[in-house]
Design a protein around this motif. Structure first.
Motif, short mmCIF file in Angstrom:
data_model
loop_
_atom_site.label_atom_id
_atom_site.label_comp_id
_atom_site.label_asym_id
_atom_site.label_seq_id
_atom_site.Cartn_x
_atom_site.Cartn_y
_atom_site.Cartn_z
N ASN A 62 1.06 -1.23 0.11
CA ASN A 62 0.02 -0.04 -0.10
C ASN A 62 0.93 1.52 -0.14
O ASN A 62 0.43 2.21 -0.70
CB ASN A 62 -0.92 0.05 1.01
CG ASN A 62 -2.11 -0.89 1.03
OD1 ASN A 62 -2.45 -1.34 -0.19
ND2 ASN A 62 -2.87 -1.25 2.12
N SER A 63 1.90 1.23 0.75
CA SER A 63 2.67 2.55 0.88
C SER A 63 3.80 3.05 -0.37
O SER A 63 4.16 3.95 -0.37
CB SER A 63 3.72 2.19 2.12
OG SER A 63 4.67 1.28 1.58
N LYS A 87 11.39 8.49 -1.05
CA LYS A 87 11.16 8.86 0.35
C LYS A 87 12.46 8.28 1.05
O LYS A 87 12.87 7.45 0.92
CB LYS A 87 9.85 8.95 1.04
CG LYS A 87 8.54 9.18 0.27
CD LYS A 87 7.21 8.65 0.97
CE LYS A 87 6.10 9.18 0.27
NZ LYS A 87 5.06 8.57 1.15
N GLU A 89 12.59 7.08 3.71
CA GLU A 89 12.21 5.87 4.38
C GLU A 89 12.09 4.60 3.30
O GLU A 89 11.93 3.44 3.74
CB GLU A 89 10.74 5.87 4.93
CG GLU A 89 9.53 6.42 4.23
CD GLU A 89 9.44 7.70 4.40
OE1 GLU A 89 10.22 8.55 4.52
OE2 GLU A 89 8.28 8.54 4.45
N ASP A 90 12.37 4.93 2.02
CA ASP A 90 12.38 3.95 0.82
C ASP A 90 13.78 3.24 1.00
O ASP A 90 14.25 2.28 0.15
CB ASP A 90 11.97 4.31 -0.35
CG ASP A 90 10.59 4.57 -0.40
OD1 ASP A 90 10.32 5.80 -1.11
OD2 ASP A 90 9.63 3.96 0.09
#
Length: 125
Positions: A62-63, A87, A89-90
């Motif tokens: 989903n993200s 991002k 966080e990736d």
């Protein structure tokens, strides 16, 4: 045996794009699916996306929906993960994986028999 060779990782600024490639060779299958996963040291492996070769049916975490797209090139026997709007966080080590058992094609997170060596993606803020 199936050999998977990944490429395309690197360092990119937040908001940028990268495309990962996964070239498959070795044993042939009438159909197969390729998954993309990521894992940071000390963390569990996380499913990101998968695509079935014959149908192009794709599943996504989903993200990453709307930002990542899985595709394949039949002529090159290569699968791709196009990553946009990246991002911090990736940031992770990204792996491709292969499965040839059609019983698992509808279960995107499981059933993989072969794995690539991984490629590092770093997104700076």
């Amino acid at each position: 045996q199936v050999q998977l060779v990944e490429s395309g990782g690197g360092v990119v600024q937040a908001g940028g794009s990268l495309t990962l490639s996964c070239a498959a060779s070795g044993r042939t299958f009438s159909d197969y699916a390729v998954g993309w996963f990521r894992q940071a040291p000390g963390k569990e492996r996380e499913f990101i996306a998968s695509i079935t070769w014959s149908t192009g049916n794709a599943y996504y975490l989903n993200s990453v929906k709307g930002r990542f797209t899985a595709s394949r090139d039949s002529a090159k026997n290569t699968m791709y993960l196009h990553m946009n709007s990246l991002k911090p966080e990736d940031t992770d080590n990204y792996y491709c994986a292969f499965k040839g058992d059609p019983r698992y094609f509808g279960s995107p997170r499981i059933g993989y028999d072969y794995w690539g060596q991984g490629t590092q993606v770093t997104v700076s803020s």
